[in-house]
Scaffold this active site. Structure first.
Site, PDB file in Angstrom:
ATOM      1  N   ARG A   1      36.715  68.006 150.703  1.00  0.00           N
ATOM      2  CA  ARG A   1      37.623  67.740 149.578  1.00  0.00           C
ATOM      3  C   ARG A   1      38.122  66.306 149.581  1.00  0.00           C
ATOM      4  O   ARG A   1      38.645  65.812 148.605  1.00  0.00           O
ATOM      5  CB  ARG A   1      38.851  68.666 149.648  1.00  0.00           C
ATOM      6  CG  ARG A   1      38.593  70.107 149.357  1.00  0.00           C
ATOM      7  CD  ARG A   1      39.875  70.888 149.441  1.00  0.00           C
ATOM      8  NE  ARG A   1      40.826  70.439 148.441  1.00  0.00           N
ATOM      9  CZ  ARG A   1      40.854  70.927 147.203  1.00  0.00           C
ATOM     10  NH1 ARG A   1      39.989  71.834 146.841  1.00  0.00           N
ATOM     11  NH2 ARG A   1      41.725  70.496 146.332  1.00  0.00           N
TER      12      ARG A   1
ATOM     13  N   TRP B   1      41.787  61.983 149.480  1.00  0.00           N
ATOM     14  CA  TRP B   1      40.817  61.432 148.535  1.00  0.00           C
ATOM     15  C   TRP B   1      41.631  60.450 147.700  1.00  0.00           C
ATOM     16  O   TRP B   1      42.412  60.849 146.837  1.00  0.00           O
ATOM     17  CB  TRP B   1      40.209  62.527 147.669  1.00  0.00           C
ATOM     18  CG  TRP B   1      39.320  61.962 146.607  1.00  0.00           C
ATOM     19  CD1 TRP B   1      39.650  61.669 145.328  1.00  0.00           C
ATOM     20  CD2 TRP B   1      37.964  61.532 146.759  1.00  0.00           C
ATOM     21  NE1 TRP B   1      38.594  61.106 144.680  1.00  0.00           N
ATOM     22  CE2 TRP B   1      37.553  61.013 145.527  1.00  0.00           C
ATOM     23  CE3 TRP B   1      37.071  61.546 147.811  1.00  0.00           C
ATOM     24  CZ2 TRP B   1      36.270  60.510 145.320  1.00  0.00           C
ATOM     25  CZ3 TRP B   1      35.796  61.038 147.605  1.00  0.00           C
ATOM     26  CH2 TRP B   1      35.412  60.535 146.375  1.00  0.00           C
TER      27      TRP B   1
ATOM     28  N   ASN C   1      48.894  66.921 147.648  1.00  0.00           N
ATOM     29  CA  ASN C   1      47.667  66.758 146.862  1.00  0.00           C
ATOM     30  C   ASN C   1      48.095  66.774 145.407  1.00  0.00           C
ATOM     31  O   ASN C   1      48.798  67.675 144.966  1.00  0.00           O
ATOM     32  CB  ASN C   1      46.699  67.912 147.149  1.00  0.00           C
ATOM     33  CG  ASN C   1      45.483  67.855 146.215  1.00  0.00           C
ATOM     34  OD1 ASN C   1      45.202  66.811 145.634  1.00  0.00           O
ATOM     35  ND2 ASN C   1      44.800  68.966 146.059  1.00  0.00           N
ATOM     36  N   GLY C   2      47.729  65.748 144.656  1.00  0.00           N
ATOM     37  CA  GLY C   2      48.109  65.709 143.236  1.00  0.00           C
ATOM     38  C   GLY C   2      48.481  64.284 142.859  1.00  0.00           C
ATOM     39  O   GLY C   2      48.223  63.346 143.615  1.00  0.00           O
TER      40      GLY C   2
ATOM     41  N   GLU D   1      18.450  60.201 131.670  1.00  0.00           N
ATOM     42  CA  GLU D   1      19.252  60.942 132.656  1.00  0.00           C
ATOM     43  C   GLU D   1      18.748  62.375 132.757  1.00  0.00           C
ATOM     44  O   GLU D   1      18.624  62.930 133.852  1.00  0.00           O
ATOM     45  CB  GLU D   1      20.723  60.880 132.276  1.00  0.00           C
ATOM     46  CG  GLU D   1      21.653  61.851 132.985  1.00  0.00           C
ATOM     47  CD  GLU D   1      21.698  61.711 134.516  1.00  0.00           C
ATOM     48  OE1 GLU D   1      21.107  60.756 135.059  1.00  0.00           O
ATOM     49  OE2 GLU D   1      22.308  62.588 135.145  1.00  0.00           O
TER      50      GLU D   1
ATOM     51  N   LYS E   1      17.211  64.017 136.301  1.00  0.00           N
ATOM     52  CA  LYS E   1      17.766  65.219 136.939  1.00  0.00           C
ATOM     53  C   LYS E   1      16.670  66.210 137.289  1.00  0.00           C
ATOM     54  O   LYS E   1      16.652  66.798 138.359  1.00  0.00           O
ATOM     55  CB  LYS E   1      18.787  65.887 136.012  1.00  0.00           C
ATOM     56  CG  LYS E   1      20.138  65.244 136.031  1.00  0.00           C
ATOM     57  CD  LYS E   1      20.800  65.353 137.388  1.00  0.00           C
ATOM     58  CE  LYS E   1      21.785  64.284 137.711  1.00  0.00           C
ATOM     59  NZ  LYS E   1      21.382  62.915 137.728  1.00  0.00           N
TER      60      LYS E   1
ATOM     61  N   GLU F   1      14.539  64.785 140.241  1.00  0.00           N
ATOM     62  CA  GLU F   1      15.126  64.672 141.585  1.00  0.00           C
ATOM     63  C   GLU F   1      15.483  66.015 142.212  1.00  0.00           C
ATOM     64  O   GLU F   1      15.628  66.081 143.425  1.00  0.00           O
ATOM     65  CB  GLU F   1      16.326  63.727 141.593  1.00  0.00           C
ATOM     66  CG  GLU F   1      17.524  64.168 140.819  1.00  0.00           C
ATOM     67  CD  GLU F   1      18.691  63.171 140.990  1.00  0.00           C
ATOM     68  OE1 GLU F   1      18.846  62.589 142.069  1.00  0.00           O
ATOM     69  OE2 GLU F   1      19.429  62.984 140.026  1.00  0.00           O
TER      70      GLU F   1
ATOM     71  N   HIS G   1       2.835  54.837 120.495  1.00  0.00           N
ATOM     72  CA  HIS G   1       2.253  53.636 121.137  1.00  0.00           C
ATOM     73  C   HIS G   1       1.580  53.995 122.450  1.00  0.00           C
ATOM     74  O   HIS G   1       1.446  53.149 123.335  1.00  0.00           O
ATOM     75  CB  HIS G   1       3.346  52.591 121.336  1.00  0.00           C
ATOM     76  CG  HIS G   1       3.954  52.128 120.052  1.00  0.00           C
ATOM     77  ND1 HIS G   1       3.353  51.246 119.196  1.00  0.00           N
ATOM     78  CD2 HIS G   1       5.107  52.506 119.437  1.00  0.00           C
ATOM     79  CE1 HIS G   1       4.089  51.063 118.126  1.00  0.00           C
ATOM     80  NE2 HIS G   1       5.172  51.805 118.245  1.00  0.00           N
TER      81      HIS G   1
ATOM     82  N   LYS H   1      22.635  60.773 149.148  1.00  0.00           N
ATOM     83  CA  LYS H   1      23.694  60.719 148.139  1.00  0.00           C
ATOM     84  C   LYS H   1      24.009  59.273 147.777  1.00  0.00           C
ATOM     85  O   LYS H   1      24.225  58.944 146.630  1.00  0.00           O
ATOM     86  CB  LYS H   1      24.967  61.414 148.646  1.00  0.00           C
ATOM     87  CG  LYS H   1      26.115  61.401 147.661  1.00  0.00           C
ATOM     88  CD  LYS H   1      25.743  62.077 146.364  1.00  0.00           C
ATOM     89  CE  LYS H   1      26.791  61.939 145.300  1.00  0.00           C
ATOM     90  NZ  LYS H   1      26.329  62.357 143.956  1.00  0.00           N
TER      91      LYS H   1
HETATM   92  C1  AGP Z   1      21.698  60.361 140.569  1.00  0.00           C
HETATM   93  O1  AGP Z   1      21.527  61.748 140.362  1.00  0.00           O
HETATM   94  C2  AGP Z   1      21.053  59.903 141.837  1.00  0.00           C
HETATM   95  N1  AGP Z   1      21.579  60.601 142.948  1.00  0.00           N
HETATM   96  C3  AGP Z   1      21.011  58.390 141.992  1.00  0.00           C
HETATM   97  O2  AGP Z   1      20.197  57.893 140.948  1.00  0.00           O
HETATM   98  C4  AGP Z   1      22.361  57.650 141.896  1.00  0.00           C
HETATM   99  O3  AGP Z   1      22.863  57.717 140.587  1.00  0.00           O
HETATM  100  C5  AGP Z   1      22.108  56.177 142.257  1.00  0.00           C
HETATM  101  O4  AGP Z   1      21.650  56.129 143.580  1.00  0.00           O
HETATM  102  C6  AGP Z   1      23.359  55.304 142.117  1.00  0.00           C
HETATM  103  O5  AGP Z   1      24.334  55.736 143.029  1.00  0.00           O
HETATM  104  P1  AGP Z   1      25.838  55.148 142.858  1.00  0.00           P
HETATM  105  O6  AGP Z   1      26.316  55.615 141.519  1.00  0.00           O
HETATM  106  O7  AGP Z   1      26.607  55.738 143.996  1.00  0.00           O
HETATM  107  O8  AGP Z   1      25.736  53.649 142.923  1.00  0.00           O
END
Ligand code: AGP
Length: 596
Positions: A31, A78, A104-105, A479, A483, A486, A502, A591
């Protein structure tokens, strides 16, 4: 309800409080993880151990074996107000150090309260909103030397959201707690009681839980729990629930994956990003002084940058959206002090985006960052920062953070256009009103979850997807395609719809799914003819729009990127699960890409 993500915990019983509190914090670490701390009552004094960093780092700071204590409170932060640091981490104390508080808040009126307390001679150690609470308790304690009286009167002065736990060395047989909007629950044990923001911290010790309601406050003893109404002081009766969830399930609040939980937090992501409106207006007034504007980011964040560009161009303002890994090696050569660079990053730690920021800084450019993680590297390099306040995003695939970026960039575009007198204050206010209505529109899309899941199951065996869109619909297509790629490992291409003829049209054949972003705007007819071209090649067409297979409520065309992506996030999620993958941990990906 605005969702804030920190974790608070508390224990009162006959076991070693520090050990239990650190265990509880570990289970709340998802969290909030930029700082942590605990406060325990030992031999009539409050002992505090807290710092920036993870729970294990803080645990090493003090040897609690030498500190016998059976009452204490704890916190994972956070950051929202004040960057991660020792001073800003919780618990916070008053001047006398007879009280300690975790929270928290967001205390919306903390600046006024802090001013009042400074006038009364209180000394503050942090830049947080939370620190006003222990000083308020201390002030009221002077009146009646009663902890509960002081706590309740302090709480009544707060505006905003809070889940609070407090201890006092003057009355060490209790923990006081209160809740308004931020989650808080009590675990009922035998000769011991627990408090926490979330189930995961409680269920290893007891499955008997009372979830507090807004405006509840509680007095926790070893063998007693008393609940009262903050406003009236009346005694309250709350049911004890028997929790059946497992630990992992509890962290996801019952969702199967963090990604699904975070998609369902997208309405809150809009509300939270709107809290940055004042900052956006301030940054826009600075951006107005620059001739060239670049929006720079990676991955999903770069598509948010493209939306920002289209919005600015809609208002006649020149801007360019460039992927950071290209920007840093090429565009960097033409930057000067007349250039502004808007960097977008959920983590604020992406290597290419940070390198772009450093390079642009050397060229004298103005840097504004749109970031989720408070105090991250990018925020420390940039001249100004607008936070999206999306809360921790655990799933590798970015969803709610993307929504937050879109809202922040829409705010910047609106205020910049107003600054440049391209639009009026009235028009800006109209769009801001529409923005306030977006969370409900997203909520209505999320109610279609079952239909989208069924559609995903039908598409799960496809081995290629096409996404097409025009103008603001094109980054949405990108986008949507990313998704699927990935988390389902299926090839997906996104094109400007006008590009099909084209070349890409050659790839279409019977049954190839083409997902068309079709907002009801001046390009709808063009989109419809592109759809016909694809249909003539046997493609399976799925439209995202007001009467599409992926249905989206009527949305002002400027705000369509925010609503139109929601069904595509859900579609990608359910295609991934239909194929038996774990959307939270996609292969080959991290991530935050902190390497180049
Ligand atoms: C998005 O789903 C991906 N995990 C990846 O493209 C991500 O958006 C990209 O690595 C940028 O990360 P950031 O926003 O933490 O800079």
């Amino acid at each position: 309800m605005r969702r804030k993500m920190c974790g608070i915990a508390g224990y009162i019983g006959d076991k070693k409080a520090p050990i239990i509190l650190f265990e509880m914090l570990k289970r709340l670490e998802y969290r909030g993880y930029d700082s942590a701390g605990i406060a325990c009552i030992s031999k009539g004094r409050i002992i505090v151990s807290k710092d920036k960093g993870r729970v294990d780092d803080v645990r090493k700071k003090i040897n609690f074996k030498k500190v016998p204590a059976s009452v204490g409170i704890a916190h994972n932060r956070w950051a929202t107000h004040g960057i991660p640091s020792h001073e800003n981490s919780h618990p916070h104390q008053d001047c006398s150090k007879n009280f300690a508080v975790v929270h928290n808040g967001i205390i919306e009126n903390y600046k006024d309260l802090k001013e009042e307390l400074l006038q009364l001679g209180h000394k503050f150690r942090s830049g947080t909103d939370t620190e006003v609470i222990p000083h308020l308790i201390e002030e009221f304690y002077k009146e009646k030397k009663n902890f509960e009286y002081s706590f309740v009167n302090a709480i009544r002065k707060l505006r905003g959201s809070f889940a609070i736990a407090a201890i006092s060395s003057n009355e060490s047989d209790r923990i006081l707690v209160a809740r308004k909007e931020s989650p808080l629950m009590i675990g009922i044990g035998k000769g011991e009681n627990f408090i926490a923001s979330d189930m995961p911290a409680i269920i290893p010790y007891t499955r008997n839980v009372i979830v507090l309601d807004d405006f509840d406050y509680g007095i926790l003893g070893r063998d007693s729990v008393q609940l009262k109404d903050i406003q009236t002081g009346d005694e309250l009766k709350r049911d004890i629930q028997r929790v059946s969830w497992g630990l992992e399930e509890a962290r996801k609040e019952g969702y199967e994956h963090f990604m699904l939980k975070e998609i369902f937090e997208e309405p809150d992501a809009v509300r939270n990003a709107l809290k940055g409106a004042d900052e956006a207006e301030r940054i826009a007034s600075k951006l107005a002084e620059y001739k060239r504007i670049y929006l720079v980011a990676c991955g999903t964040a770069s598509y948010a940058g493209m939306v920002g560009r289209y919005l600015l161009e809609r208002f006649g303002i020149s801007a360019d959206a460039i992927t950071a890994s290209e920007f840093r090696y090429s565009t960097i050569n033409i930057l000067d002090e007349k250039t502004a660079v808007i960097l977008i990053s959920q983590s604020g730690e992406t290597a290419d985006t940070i390198a772009s920021a450093k390079g642009a800084r050397e060229k004298g450019a103005y840097l504004a960052a749109v970031v989720n993680v408070v105090g991250s590297t990018l925020t420390r390099i940039s001249d100004d920062v607008i936070y999206t306040y999306s809360g921790p995003e655990i799933a590798v695939a970015s969803t709610k953070a993307y929504i937050g970026q879109l809202v922040s960039l829409t705010l910047i575009a609106l205020f910049l256009a107003m600054e440049r007198e391209r639009i009026t204050r009235e028009y800006t206010n109209e769009i801001l009103d529409d923005l306030n209505g977006i969370p409900d529109k997203i909520q209505s899309i999320l109610h279609e979850e079952r239909e989208i899941k069924r559609l995903a199951q039908r598409l799960a065996r496809k081995n290629i997807f096409f996404y097409i869109g025009r103008r603001l619909g094109y980054p949405t297509a990108l986008e949507g395609a990313l998704k699927i790629k990935e988390i389902s490992y299926v090839h997906a291409e996104a094109y400007p719809a006008g590009e099909l003829k084209h070349g890409p049209l050659a790839l279409l054949e019977k049954g190839v799914p083409v997902i068309a972003i079709t907002p009801n705007d001046d390009l709808l007819e063009k989109m419809e003819s592109n759809i016909e071209e694809a249909k003539a090649r046997g493609a399976t067409i799925l439209t995202v729009g007001e009467s599409g297979e992926l249905n989206v409520p009527i949305t002002d065309s400027l705000l369509t990127p925010i609503t139109y992506i929601v069904p595509l996030h859900l579609l990608a999620y359910y295609i991934s699960t239909a194929k038996g993958f774990d959307p939270d941990k996609p292969r080959n990906l991290a991530k935050s890409v902190t390497v180049e």
